[in-house]
Design a protein around this motif. Structure first.
Motif, mmCIF file in Angstrom:
data_model
loop_
_atom_site.group_PDB
_atom_site.id
_atom_site.type_symbol
_atom_site.label_atom_id
_atom_site.label_comp_id
_atom_site.label_asym_id
_atom_site.label_seq_id
_atom_site.Cartn_x
_atom_site.Cartn_y
_atom_site.Cartn_z
ATOM 1 N N GLN A 167 2.566 -13.022 3.834
ATOM 2 C CA GLN A 167 1.211 -13.305 3.349
ATOM 3 C C GLN A 167 0.176 -12.446 4.062
ATOM 4 N N TYR A 168 0.428 -12.190 5.335
ATOM 5 C CA TYR A 168 -0.492 -11.329 6.061
ATOM 6 C C TYR A 168 -0.457 -9.905 5.499
ATOM 7 N N GLN A 169 0.727 -9.441 5.165
ATOM 8 C CA GLN A 169 0.864 -8.132 4.533
ATOM 9 C C GLN A 169 0.126 -8.113 3.192
ATOM 10 N N GLU A 170 0.172 -9.253 2.482
ATOM 11 C CA GLU A 170 -0.543 -9.367 1.199
ATOM 12 C C GLU A 170 -2.047 -9.260 1.429
ATOM 13 N N SER A 171 -2.532 -9.886 2.500
ATOM 14 C CA SER A 171 -3.973 -9.802 2.784
ATOM 15 C C SER A 171 -4.369 -8.374 3.126
ATOM 16 N N LEU A 172 -3.504 -7.660 3.807
ATOM 17 C CA LEU A 172 -3.778 -6.257 4.120
ATOM 18 C C LEU A 172 -3.793 -5.413 2.847
ATOM 19 N N ARG A 173 -2.875 -5.757 1.940
ATOM 20 C CA ARG A 173 -2.832 -5.029 0.662
ATOM 21 C C ARG A 173 -4.117 -5.266 -0.137
ATOM 22 N N ILE A 174 -4.612 -6.523 -0.145
ATOM 23 C CA ILE A 174 -5.856 -6.846 -0.852
ATOM 24 C C ILE A 174 -7.023 -6.096 -0.220
ATOM 25 N N GLN A 175 -7.009 -6.051 1.139
ATOM 26 C CA GLN A 175 -8.075 -5.328 1.820
ATOM 27 C C GLN A 175 -8.054 -3.844 1.448
ATOM 28 N N ALA A 176 -6.841 -3.292 1.327
ATOM 29 C CA ALA A 176 -6.722 -1.877 0.946
ATOM 30 C C ALA A 176 -7.225 -1.659 -0.469
ATOM 31 N N GLN A 177 -6.933 -2.649 -1.354
ATOM 32 C CA GLN A 177 -7.428 -2.539 -2.734
ATOM 33 C C GLN A 177 -8.946 -2.595 -2.777
ATOM 34 N N SER A 199 -10.327 -14.428 0.363
ATOM 35 C CA SER A 199 -10.905 -15.563 1.058
ATOM 36 C C SER A 199 -9.912 -16.724 1.126
ATOM 37 N N THR A 200 -9.247 -16.977 -0.008
ATOM 38 C CA THR A 200 -8.247 -18.062 -0.023
ATOM 39 C C THR A 200 -7.097 -17.757 0.928
ATOM 40 N N LEU A 201 -6.630 -16.512 0.903
ATOM 41 C CA LEU A 201 -5.493 -16.121 1.720
ATOM 42 C C LEU A 201 -5.842 -16.159 3.213
ATOM 43 N N GLU A 202 -7.040 -15.706 3.542
ATOM 44 C CA GLU A 202 -7.446 -15.713 4.951
ATOM 45 C C GLU A 202 -7.572 -17.137 5.475
ATOM 46 N N GLY A 203 -8.065 -18.014 4.620
ATOM 47 C CA GLY A 203 -8.143 -19.425 5.027
ATOM 48 C C GLY A 203 -6.748 -19.989 5.284
ATOM 49 N N TRP A 204 -5.817 -19.627 4.390
ATOM 50 C CA TRP A 204 -4.421 -20.091 4.574
ATOM 51 C C TRP A 204 -3.811 -19.504 5.839
ATOM 52 N N LEU A 205 -4.083 -18.200 6.085
ATOM 53 C CA LEU A 205 -3.528 -17.541 7.267
ATOM 54 C C LEU A 205 -4.066 -18.170 8.549
ATOM 55 N N THR A 206 -5.366 -18.528 8.512
ATOM 56 C CA THR A 206 -5.953 -19.158 9.699
ATOM 57 C C THR A 206 -5.292 -20.505 9.979
ATOM 58 N N LEU A 254 -10.678 -9.979 -6.245
ATOM 59 C CA LEU A 254 -9.983 -9.673 -4.992
ATOM 60 C C LEU A 254 -10.599 -10.426 -3.814
ATOM 61 N N GLN A 255 -11.922 -10.521 -3.791
ATOM 62 C CA GLN A 255 -12.582 -11.238 -2.706
ATOM 63 C C GLN A 255 -12.202 -12.706 -2.705
ATOM 64 N N SER A 256 -12.106 -13.266 -3.905
ATOM 65 C CA SER A 256 -11.719 -14.680 -4.001
ATOM 66 C C SER A 256 -10.309 -14.888 -3.454
#
Length: 807
Positions: A195-205, A229-236, A224-226
């Protein structure tokens, strides 16, 4: 001998129908882990089919009578191997029918296989079978204890073993629980990383949207921002969860290691120390210390669980390095790593032990042996690179410095031992890793300055065994050392009894964990009595030990006391000096030297008579007189001499030849080992016709006749006549049943019936001076010398004798 005792009880409890089959029947009823352990005993080295079809024969053989360290017992082991092969072949030949045909082939194959495997080394077969039978006994005993724990009372040993086994089960569950949590943590962390890799991919997009037209960029950026935001909340949240998992897992490992350390303390500091104490008392004649198999099984379980937990902690460390999350886990893991390393180090260094001690009285230039064993060697795969063990002899001071971890040069030793290096061997059949020093020899010894009245036989040394090996692919390197029981070095056999005294005192009264080799200078008299009784029964190999009356007699001798009350000695203390440094009043020997002389005499010549109760032994001259004067003439008893080391005398009641109607007690000059090497006690008593009844009233023939030497009835041939030595007393003693007087000669020549000589001659002229001393004792020392001369004279050809006389 608690371990062996409990196993013996278990053996006795399980005789059901056929005594020889009892153990195997019970072993087949084992369940769960115990059944798996039993099955693991068998393999190509010893097929389980052989155990099954030869169960009765196997359990009936004297496996324990063979000493695995004694190469001379290899012949006995070969006999058992041959018997096993013959039994297998016989079993194969008796198989009938279709199913029997296959079994016949299989058993024949096993016979060939076992002969091929063990013919070069039959002692290994004995080692294998002993291990199998012992382990089966242990498993059956443990199963019995478990099933009976709720049905009735069990002894302390069984309760202790139950507790140890229950703790192992608890540790197994805890270790499995942390393993499951670790897998859960690993899966959660792997998903987190994805999931962290997914967040990095979204950031790259999001970063790449700058090149798009504004309308499209806004539309895609919102989605993408939505998601971001959801993924970062989950990661935290998940990072906090992972940190919580790590924290909980570390705390569980803390609990597991605490219980492991507690269990290790019970096994190493209690059970193994008790085994070592039993081993030390066995040096004084105590019961055997028992086998090490059950201790090894426990230590291997400890090693296995410690290693599993260590590997788990290492995997958690790897996970934290793979995904660093700030928190207290890193510090906890560092602490856990240090703890688990400390636990396994303590286990390995404590289980490097001496299975067979070197002799504690060690004579220079004499071969001796010893065996060291690493109880966890097989489990930690130490045998994959077999370590070498070195033996050196060091002084008491050097041993103190070694245990204090003071700097000592590796070359420091107090002597030179030949053949002092040995490679540890792994016995796959028993899973034991040991080094057998078979032909060591102490070439020289370097003594230290002695203190005060201390003699060379009071100076203590120890044999140091040391080795080095690594485990876990060189992850951990161990330098292990172990010290033997104290040894006293002698250069001549005359020093043996004093050296034995030092060893006996040390074995009996040393405390576990002492500074080498501190031992109390004085002990309570009852404590010494217990040690002496143990030593006496062991040396004489008798169940008849030192009675209360005997111990009173010994106390009177040790303390120069006239009290006959045992209670008077209960709170008295005896010092080492009183035991074996100061001479007894009016004598030139110590208390121990006197008692050791008695022990030597008994075990070499009079063991059977002691076991029969024919020897009272421990009473003085006055006591003997008081006992005999109330008995008929011709009543006699045997007592140990007060004046001579290792002497025994015959006291008897008879008429005084110089005063009609007066009776008195006579004491024959003491016999010693030298005397009994010429003629046995039974023969001597048989020779003396005035001795009629052994105190109190047993006819002497009932007691001694079965030990007498049969009389010679045939000539040897070639003109030689076999001489016969007899003991004769010159003084006539009247008795209720007088027998013919043997004459005045000290030694009579019994001619063979085939030699017809009519001459009645005396070999030695009669002596005018009396053989009795002032105390009524006969001096036979000179007589024995004459006996040897007569014997040499009579061994000459008859023609030579007669021609010599005629000339």
């Amino acid at each position: 001998m608690k371990v062996q005792k409990s196993l013996n009880l278990a053996w006795d409890d399980f005789f059901i129908s056929e005594p020889g089959m009892a153990l195997w029947i019970q072993a087949q009823q084992l369940q769960g882990d115990a059944l798996l352990q039993m099955q693991s005993l068998y393999g190509q080295h010893f097929p389980i089919e052989v155990r099954h079809y030869l169960a009765q024969w196997l359990e009936a053989q004297p496996w324990d009578a063979i000493d695995l360290e004694n190469q001379q017992d290899e012949f006995k082991a070969k006999g058992l191997l041959d018997g096993l092969i013959q039994e297998l072949q016989r079993k194969a030949e008796h198989q009938m029918g279709e199913d029997g045909f296959l079994l016949k082939i299989k058993l024949g194959h096993y016979a060939t296989q076992l002969k091929s495997s063990y013919d070069p080394c039959p002692l290994e077969l004995v080692r294998c079978v002993k291990h199998i039978l012992y382990t089966e006994q242990r498993l059956v005993q443990e199963a019995s204890n478990a099933s009976s724990s709720g049905s009735g009372p069990v002894d302390g040993t069984s309760q202790k073993y139950q507790q140890i086994n229950q703790t192992f089960e608890e540790l197994r569950v805890m270790t499995q629980d942390t393993e499951n949590d670790l897998r859960k943590l690993q899966h959660s962390q792997e998903y987190f990383i994805i999931q962290y890799q997914e967040s990095l991919r979204i950031q790259a997009q999001l970063s790449s949207l700058a090149s798009l037209p504004p309308a499209e960029r806004v539309q895609r950026e919102s989605g993408l921002q939505s998601r971001k935001s959801t993924l970062e909340g989950w990661l935290t949240r998940e990072a906090n969860t992972l940190q919580k998992y790590r924290q909980e897992l570390a705390e569980k490992h803390q609990s597991t290691l605490a219980l492991l350390r507690k269990q290790q303390t019970v096994i190493i500091d209690d059970e193994l120390i008790q085994w070592k104490r039993r081993q030390q008392l066995a040096g004084n004649g105590g019961p055997s210390e028992g086998g090490l198999d059950i201790l090894q099984a426990w230590c291997e379980k400890l090693a296995d669980m410690i290693w599993q937990n260590r590997q788990q902690i290492r995997r958690v460390e790897h996970l934290t390095q793979q995904l660093p999350i700030p928190g207290p886990t890193e510090e906890l893991l560092t602490e856990l790593n240090a703890t688990v390393t400390d636990i396994i180090s303590a286990l390995v260094t404590s289980t490097f032990i001496i299975e067979k001690q070197p002799p504690q009285v060690l004579k220079t230039q004499t071969k001796f042996s010893a065996t060291v064993r690493l109880l966890v060697g097989g489990k930690l795969n130490v045998h994959m690179n077999p370590p070498q063990v070195k033996a050196t002899i060091i002084s008491e001071q050097q041993a103190k410095a070694l245990l204090k971890n003071e700097n000592t040069r590796k070359s420091d030793s107090s002597g030179e031992i030949l053949n002092n290096n040995c490679v540890m061997e792994y016995h796959q059949t028993t899973g034991t890793l040991s080094a057998h020093f078979r032909t060591m020899s102490l070439k020289r010894i370097k003594r230290s300055d002695r203190r005060g009245a201390e003699s060379v036989t009071e100076e203590k040394f120890t044999v140091l065994f040391e080795s080095q090996f690594s485990v876990g692919g060189n992850e951990l390197v161990f330098h292990v050392k172990t010290l033997s029981l104290p040894v006293v070095v002698i250069v001549h056999g005359s020093q043996d009894n004093n050296a034995t005294a030092t060893v006996l005192w040390d074995n009996a009264f040393s405390e576990p964990g002492r500074v080498p080799f501190v031992v109390p200078d004085k002990v309570l008299w009852p404590q010494l009595c217990e040690a002496l009784n143990m030593k006496y029964k062991s040396e004489v190999q008798s169940e008849r030990g030192l009675s209360e009356d005997t111990l009173v007699f010994l106390a009177q001798k040790a303390f120069s006391s006239s009290s006959n009350n045992p209670e008077d000695f209960c709170n008295m203390t005896i010092t080492w000096s009183q035991f074996n440094r100061e001479s007894l009043p009016g004598r030139n020997f110590t208390f121990w030297q006197w008692l050791d002389g008695v022990i030597e005499l008994m075990k070499k010549h009079l063991k059977s008579h002691w076991n029969d109760g024919a020897i009272l032994g421990f009473l003085n001259k006055q006591q003997a007189q008081d006992m005999l004067m109330s008995k008929p003439n011709g009543t006699f008893l045997l007592r140990f001499s007060d004046s001579e080391i290792g002497g025994i005398t015959i006291a008897w009641v008879a008429e005084n030849p110089n005063k009609a109607g007066e009776r008195m007690v006579w004491n024959l000059m003491p016999f010693t080992t030298k005397d009994f090497s010429i003629r046995s006690l039974a023969d001597r008593i048989s020779d003396l016709n005035h001795l009629l009844f052994l105190y109190p009233n047993q006819p002497k023939e009932e007691v001694f006749s079965r030990y007498c030497t049969p009389p010679n009835s045939k000539a040897v041939g070639d003109g030689y006549v076999k001489p016969e030595i007899k003991q004769v007393v010159k003084v006539e003693f009247s008795s209720p049943n007088p027998e013919p007087s043997p004459g005045n000669s000290f030694m009579e020549h019994a001619a063979s019936p085939t030699v017809n000589q009519h001459h009645n001659f005396t070999i030695y002229p009669s002596m005018n001076d009396s053989m009795l001393d002032a105390e009524g004792e006969f001096d036979l020392e000179e007589t024995m010398d004459m006996a040897r001369q007569v014997e040499e004279f009579l061994r000459q050809p008859m023609e030579t004798q007669w021609s010599g006389q005629q000339s």
